[in-house]
Design a protein around this motif. Structure first.
Motif, mmCIF file in Angstrom:
data_model
loop_
_atom_site.group_PDB
_atom_site.id
_atom_site.type_symbol
_atom_site.label_atom_id
_atom_site.label_comp_id
_atom_site.label_asym_id
_atom_site.label_seq_id
_atom_site.Cartn_x
_atom_site.Cartn_y
_atom_site.Cartn_z
ATOM 1 N N THR A 186 4.512 0.892 1.583
ATOM 2 C CA THR A 186 4.640 -0.076 2.673
ATOM 3 C C THR A 186 4.412 -1.462 2.079
ATOM 4 O O THR A 186 3.475 -1.656 1.302
ATOM 5 C CB THR A 186 3.589 0.192 3.775
ATOM 6 O OG1 THR A 186 3.808 1.487 4.304
ATOM 7 C CG2 THR A 186 3.678 -0.828 4.882
ATOM 8 N N ALA A 192 -4.580 -1.540 -3.168
ATOM 9 C CA ALA A 192 -3.421 -2.316 -2.728
ATOM 10 C C ALA A 192 -2.997 -3.253 -3.849
ATOM 11 O O ALA A 192 -3.776 -3.565 -4.744
ATOM 12 C CB ALA A 192 -3.765 -3.129 -1.486
ATOM 13 N N THR A 252 -0.276 -0.205 7.019
ATOM 14 C CA THR A 252 -1.135 -0.823 6.014
ATOM 15 C C THR A 252 -2.594 -0.456 6.252
ATOM 16 O O THR A 252 -3.304 -0.091 5.311
ATOM 17 C CB THR A 252 -0.959 -2.353 6.013
ATOM 18 O OG1 THR A 252 0.419 -2.638 5.734
ATOM 19 C CG2 THR A 252 -1.824 -3.018 4.961
ATOM 20 N N THR A 285 0.861 -1.180 0.000
ATOM 21 C CA THR A 285 0.000 0.000 0.000
ATOM 22 C C THR A 285 0.898 1.232 0.000
ATOM 23 O O THR A 285 2.115 1.116 0.161
ATOM 24 C CB THR A 285 -0.922 0.036 1.240
ATOM 25 O OG1 THR A 285 -0.100 0.062 2.421
ATOM 26 C CG2 THR A 285 -1.862 -1.159 1.289
#
Length: 151
Positions: free
Chosen positions: A39, A72, A62, A31
């Motif tokens: 991340t 994502a 996240t 993400t």
């Protein structure tokens, strides 16, 4: 490059992806924050209602990233059996899970987070899926676009 096996057709690749989703328990989830900081974390998941259901602490990057971006990327498999999923993401409180989803999560993964306020569930709905094993499968690796399976 020498190929160990012939390239799979789209139907076989879809079947193999669905098997990964049913049997695998971990995935890499990527993400980005609102200002673009990426991340990448491993999370446990269950394939539930044609979505991936995961959980993390509500303060983890996240979970925080899901709120502004709603997107994502998720990776399953190995470098010789790749499944890449692009998904929309939503944060769900344990009390708001659909009937059976929390039970499915607890049964597959052995832990139940419902009622634990520090944790939230993340539901990822795939809109694009690609899968390949080696170079001979790069062509035709798209299995889902716009949320619809191509096979």
């Amino acid at each position: 490059m020498t190929h160990r096996e012939p390239a799979r057709g789209r139907a076989q690749r879809k079947q193999d992806v669905l098997e990964h989703l049913e049997k695998d328990t971990e995935a890499w989830v990527s993400t980005a924050s609102a200002d673009g900081v990426p991340t990448l974390v491993p999370l446990s998941f269950v394939w539930d209602r044609e979505t991936l259901l995961m959980a993390t602490r509500r303060t983890n990057p996240t979970a925080v990233n899901v709120t502004p971006a709603g997107q994502a990327r998720i990776a399953l498999g190995t470098t010789r059996d790749v499944v890449l999923i692009e998904a929309t993401a939503e944060l769900i409180e344990g009390a708001d899970l659909p009937a059976g989803s929390g039970d499915a999560f607890a049964a597959k993964l052995g832990w139940d987070l419902r009622g634990r306020s520090a944790w939230v569930y993340l539901r990822f709905t795939p809109y694009a899926v690609r899968a390949w094993r080696e170079e001979n499968e790069l062509a035709g690796r798209e299995l889902m676009t716009d949320g619809r399976w191509l096979e």
